[in-house]
Write a protein that holds these residues in place. Structure first.
Motif, PDB file in Angstrom:
ATOM      1  N   TRP A   1     100.528 127.760  51.023  1.00 32.97           N
ATOM      2  CA  TRP A   1     101.632 126.173  51.224  1.00 32.97           C
ATOM      3  C   TRP A   1     101.539 126.479  53.201  1.00 32.97           C
ATOM      4  O   TRP A   1     102.070 126.029  53.643  1.00 32.97           O
ATOM      5  N   VAL A   2     102.012 128.446  52.838  1.00 32.70           N
ATOM      6  CA  VAL A   2     101.745 128.311  53.969  1.00 32.70           C
ATOM      7  C   VAL A   2     100.828 128.876  55.227  1.00 32.70           C
ATOM      8  O   VAL A   2     100.491 128.334  56.090  1.00 32.70           O
ATOM      9  N   LYS A   3     100.147 129.427  54.639  1.00 30.71           N
ATOM     10  CA  LYS A   3      98.507 129.865  54.783  1.00 30.71           C
ATOM     11  C   LYS A   3      97.655 129.164  54.809  1.00 30.71           C
ATOM     12  O   LYS A   3      97.342 128.588  55.953  1.00 30.71           O
ATOM     13  N   LYS A   4      97.999 127.479  54.245  1.00 30.58           N
ATOM     14  CA  LYS A   4      96.674 126.457  54.429  1.00 30.58           C
ATOM     15  C   LYS A   4      97.522 125.150  55.939  1.00 30.58           C
ATOM     16  O   LYS A   4      97.008 124.028  56.169  1.00 30.58           O
ATOM     17  N   ASP A   5      98.539 125.671  56.543  1.00 34.70           N
ATOM     18  CA  ASP A   5      99.395 124.819  57.078  1.00 34.70           C
ATOM     19  C   ASP A   5      99.332 125.380  58.540  1.00 34.70           C
ATOM     20  O   ASP A   5     100.563 125.960  58.989  1.00 34.70           O
ATOM     21  N   ALA A   6      98.966 125.718  59.075  1.00 36.09           N
ATOM     22  CA  ALA A   6      98.682 126.114  60.591  1.00 36.09           C
ATOM     23  C   ALA A   6      99.849 125.713  61.485  1.00 36.09           C
ATOM     24  O   ALA A   6      99.403 125.868  62.708  1.00 36.09           O
ATOM     25  N   GLU A   7      99.891 124.508  61.904  1.00 38.17           N
ATOM     26  CA  GLU A   7     100.293 123.597  62.498  1.00 38.17           C
ATOM     27  C   GLU A   7     101.531 123.964  62.215  1.00 38.17           C
ATOM     28  O   GLU A   7     102.828 123.849  63.596  1.00 38.17           O
ATOM     29  N   ARG A   8     102.891 123.988  61.332  1.00 36.02           N
ATOM     30  CA  ARG A   8     103.849 124.869  60.801  1.00 36.02           C
ATOM     31  C   ARG A   8     104.000 125.733  61.330  1.00 36.02           C
ATOM     32  O   ARG A   8     104.858 126.203  61.555  1.00 36.02           O
ATOM     33  N   PHE A   9     102.830 126.737  60.548  1.00 33.71           N
ATOM     34  CA  PHE A   9     102.809 128.154  60.334  1.00 33.71           C
ATOM     35  C   PHE A   9     102.140 128.714  61.315  1.00 33.71           C
ATOM     36  O   PHE A   9     100.630 129.668  60.334  1.00 33.71           O
ATOM     37  N   PRO A  10     101.472 128.580  62.608  1.00 30.52           N
ATOM     38  CA  PRO A  10     100.895 129.217  63.536  1.00 30.52           C
ATOM     39  C   PRO A  10     100.456 131.086  63.616  1.00 30.52           C
ATOM     40  O   PRO A  10     101.292 131.555  62.892  1.00 30.52           O
ATOM     41  N   ARG A  11      99.222 131.211  64.010  1.00 31.79           N
ATOM     42  CA  ARG A  11      98.482 132.042  63.284  1.00 31.79           C
ATOM     43  C   ARG A  11      98.030 132.675  65.186  1.00 31.79           C
ATOM     44  O   ARG A  11      98.695 132.527  66.076  1.00 31.79           O
ATOM     45  N   VAL A  12      98.141 133.994  64.770  1.00 28.36           N
ATOM     46  CA  VAL A  12      97.547 134.845  66.500  1.00 28.36           C
ATOM     47  C   VAL A  12      96.861 134.610  67.027  1.00 28.36           C
ATOM     48  O   VAL A  12      95.654 134.333  66.039  1.00 28.36           O
ATOM     49  N   ILE A  13      96.583 134.750  67.699  1.00 27.89           N
ATOM     50  CA  ILE A  13      95.335 133.888  69.460  1.00 27.89           C
ATOM     51  C   ILE A  13      94.921 135.237  69.576  1.00 27.89           C
ATOM     52  O   ILE A  13      95.663 135.698  70.608  1.00 27.89           O
ATOM     53  N   GLU A  14      94.152 135.153  69.141  1.00 29.88           N
ATOM     54  CA  GLU A  14      93.086 136.849  70.365  1.00 29.88           C
ATOM     55  C   GLU A  14      92.249 136.009  71.371  1.00 29.88           C
ATOM     56  O   GLU A  14      92.440 135.210  71.856  1.00 29.88           O
ATOM     57  N   LYS A  15      92.114 137.115  72.498  1.00 28.20           N
ATOM     58  CA  LYS A  15      90.695 136.933  73.200  1.00 28.20           C
ATOM     59  C   LYS A  15      89.571 135.967  72.848  1.00 28.20           C
ATOM     60  O   LYS A  15      89.106 136.330  71.723  1.00 28.20           O
ATOM     61  N   GLY A  16      89.708 135.092  73.595  1.00 27.00           N
ATOM     62  CA  GLY A  16      88.510 134.131  73.605  1.00 27.00           C
ATOM     63  C   GLY A  16      88.917 132.720  72.805  1.00 27.00           C
ATOM     64  O   GLY A  16      88.388 132.282  72.550  1.00 27.00           O
ATOM     65  N   GLY A  17      90.493 133.416  71.829  1.00 29.17           N
ATOM     66  CA  GLY A  17      90.933 132.092  71.633  1.00 29.17           C
ATOM     67  C   GLY A  17      90.164 131.704  70.248  1.00 29.17           C
ATOM     68  O   GLY A  17      90.660 131.178  69.403  1.00 29.17           O
ATOM     69  N   LYS A  18      90.283 133.048  69.142  1.00 33.39           N
ATOM     70  CA  LYS A  18      89.810 133.452  68.067  1.00 33.39           C
ATOM     71  C   LYS A  18      90.836 133.156  67.387  1.00 33.39           C
ATOM     72  O   LYS A  18      92.670 133.851  67.711  1.00 33.39           O
ATOM     73  N   GLU A  19      91.679 132.835  66.059  1.00 32.74           N
ATOM     74  CA  GLU A  19      92.570 132.415  65.614  1.00 32.74           C
ATOM     75  C   GLU A  19      92.229 133.486  64.402  1.00 32.74           C
ATOM     76  O   GLU A  19      91.832 133.231  63.457  1.00 32.74           O
ATOM     77  N   ALA A  20      92.828 134.350  64.514  1.00 35.14           N
ATOM     78  CA  ALA A  20      93.286 135.479  63.285  1.00 35.14           C
ATOM     79  C   ALA A  20      94.121 134.878  62.152  1.00 35.14           C
ATOM     80  O   ALA A  20      94.814 134.400  62.080  1.00 35.14           O
ATOM     81  N   GLU A  21      93.451 136.066  60.921  1.00 28.76           N
ATOM     82  CA  GLU A  21      94.560 135.743  59.602  1.00 28.76           C
ATOM     83  C   GLU A  21      96.014 136.718  59.800  1.00 28.76           C
ATOM     84  O   GLU A  21      95.902 137.532  58.793  1.00 28.76           O
TER      85      GLU A  21
END
Length: 533
Positions: free
Chosen positions: A134-154
């Motif tokens: 329920w955390v992993k599936k909801d990137a709006e509530r639980f945002p991820r690190v953004i790396e160079k080039g706009g890549k969303e990391a795990e």
């Protein structure tokens, strides 16, 4: 809230576990100073943690672990490091299942072992593989690190306020439950909060929230800490601050120069993890954060950027005080260097993860004898098939010596060492004698490796343990100019008392010139020395 059916049996077992549960509420496991050392106090007595860590997923199955515990007890260990998984503890938000926790405590008690629990919450090895779905599936509530080039990391971002609150809530619930089921027995001794945190794949988080914070001023709290502790900063961090002119204001890049990304992430991981660790308000076990160590000339992002490396431990300390110890995971060959780098400026050495086998067999003597380590813990012990049980041989000796080691930690009367052909000798001074410790090569000896520790137990008495080394004594204080070996006994300790075996004089001491330890095993010996003209 889901409650485990094992909880009651865990409580009932508490009264008999390790024999001293009746005073548990009065004296939960805690850290205390002993001279220059820091010790873990368990049931009112100092405790030397000779342990090992199971594989990452082992603690997810009680059936699997049921057969593991007896093998670990037989090594022998006294403590097992076992993960607790956020995804299994809270499969639905607000619903907690403690059955694994209770079962692991129950199994440990049956085998007379202690536990250090590893909280696999938001991060493990820099990544976010153990949070609930329920955390992993909801990137709006639980945002991820953004790396160079706009890549969303795990990788969950430290800027996720909802993530922090959810992690804090789960960890606090865990600590409250451990207090309820183990506050009488003290099976669980310490807690690791998260695991090897930091950004992998880039030097820092580049999400909009992170970019905005990075372009702003360094927080006054951090700068004030640096100024107030400028005379006791880790040398590695002091070098970073000095390189940009010891600035007391400015942006991250202005104050920390080329190291700004790593220091920035250290601040934000430090704030996050210390806030999670504040769950100790529910049950105040000692808490530590472990570190994936960087190699020489390795850039942040190739290792988890922002984790509590020696160059940024001060940043973590400025960010919060709930973490008691910053601990290394040492697999590098320069083991002694990393021990020394972590055992400084009030941070005691806690060996969270390391190699086993022949390396672990030797390194434990250095960690415990030289740097007063609270613990030693090789990784992956449940799949380890060491036919010679090398670690067990060292642990068996150190368990004999534990009362003596703990008595002498922090008072300058003990040293430990690892020797090889590239580093064949060390020196130490204690109780008025200089000790020249070297590989044992007399009488045609061909030892290429040696290890051990030596403790000065009286004005002219020493106890040693190890393999493949020799000691030459010489005076280091006023008095007669020569020193000799009066006699040597091999033996063992039983219930803290010395039990002598053979008297090793003559050839075994090179006619009184050397105190020698064969390379054929791990020995315990006692030497009495004397001064003469």
């Amino acid at each position: 809230m889901i409650r485990s059916v094992l909880a009651c049996s865990v409580c009932l077992l508490g009264a008999s576990f390790l024999g001293n549960a009746q005073s548990a509420n009065e004296d939960i496991p805690h850290l205390a100073k002993h001279g220059t050392a820091t010790q873990l106090i368990v049931n009112g007595k100092p405790f030397l943690m000779l342990g090992a860590e199971v594989h990452n997923s082992s603690g997810s199955s009680l059936d699997y672990m049921r057969t593991v515990w007896p093998r670990l007890a037989a090594i022998p260990l006294n403590t097992v490091f076992v993960p607790v998984y956020w995804e299994l503890l809270e499969p639905k938000q607000g619903q907690f299942d403690f059955s694994l926790v209770d079962g692991l405590i129950h199994q440990a008690r049956r085998n007379h072992l202690h536990i250090v629990f590893l909280w696999f919450g938001s991060w493990k090895n820099g990544l976010s593989s153990y949070p609930p779905l329920w955390v992993k599936k909801d990137a709006e509530r639980f945002p991820r690190v953004i790396e160079k080039g706009g890549k969303e990391a795990e990788i969950l971002s430290t800027f996720g306020k909802n993530t922090l609150e959810a992690d804090k809530t789960a960890f606090a619930a865990l600590m409250r439950h451990i207090r309820e089921v183990d506050g009488q027995a003290h099976t669980v001794l310490m807690m690791q909060v998260e695991n090897e945190v930091g950004v992998l794949g880039d030097s820092r988080d580049r999400s909009p929230a992170a970019d905005q914070a990075f372009s702003g001023a360094v927080p006054a709290k951090l700068l004030n800490y640096i100024q107030q502790h400028k005379n006791s900063l880790f040398p590695q961090f002091k070098k970073i601050w000095d390189a940009s002119g010891d600035k007391t204001s400015g942006t991250w890049s202005e104050v920390f120069g080329s190291n700004a990304d790593e220091v920035f992430m250290a601040w934000h991981y430090g704030r996050y993890v210390n806030q999670v660790a504040a769950g100790k308000a529910q049950y105040a076990l000692p808490m530590y954060a472990n570190t994936w160590l960087h190699g020489p000339n390795v850039a942040p992002g190739k290792f988890p950027s922002g984790g509590p490396e020696p160059e940024v431990i001060d940043v973590w300390r400025a960010a919060g005080n709930a973490i008691d110890i910053y601990a290394p995971d040492i697999y590098a060959r320069n083991f002694e260097d990393w021990c020394d780098w972590f055992n400084q400026e009030g941070n005691p050495l806690f060996m969270a993860e390391t190699a086993g086998g022949a390396r672990g067999q030797a390194n434990v003597f250095y960690a415990v004898g030289k740097d007063n380590a609270i613990s030693f813990s090789p990784f992956g012990i449940d799949s380890w098939r060491d036919k010679d049980n090398l670690l067990g041989k060292s642990y068996s000796v150190l368990m004999q010596l534990a009362p003596l080691i703990l008595k002498h930690q922090g008072d300058g009367t003990m040293t430990g060492f690892v020797l090889d052909t590239d580093h064949p000798s060390v020196t130490a001074t204690m109780n008025g004698y200089k000790l020249d410790i070297s590989l044992d090569r007399i009488f045609g000896g061909k030892a290429k490796h040696g290890y051990g520790l030596v403790i000065a137990t009286g004005p002219n008495e020493f106890v040693g343990a190890g393999s493949g080394f020799r000691v030459k004594f010489s005076p280091a204080s006023a008095g007669p100019p020569n020193a000799g070996v009066g006699y040597i006994e091999e033996g063992s300790y039983a219930n803290g008392a010395w039990v002598p075996g053979r008297r090793l004089n003559g050839d075994e001491s090179d006619q009184g010139q050397y105190w020698r330890f064969s390379n054929q095993g791990t020995e315990v010996e006692r030497a009495v020395v004397y001064r003469y003209r």
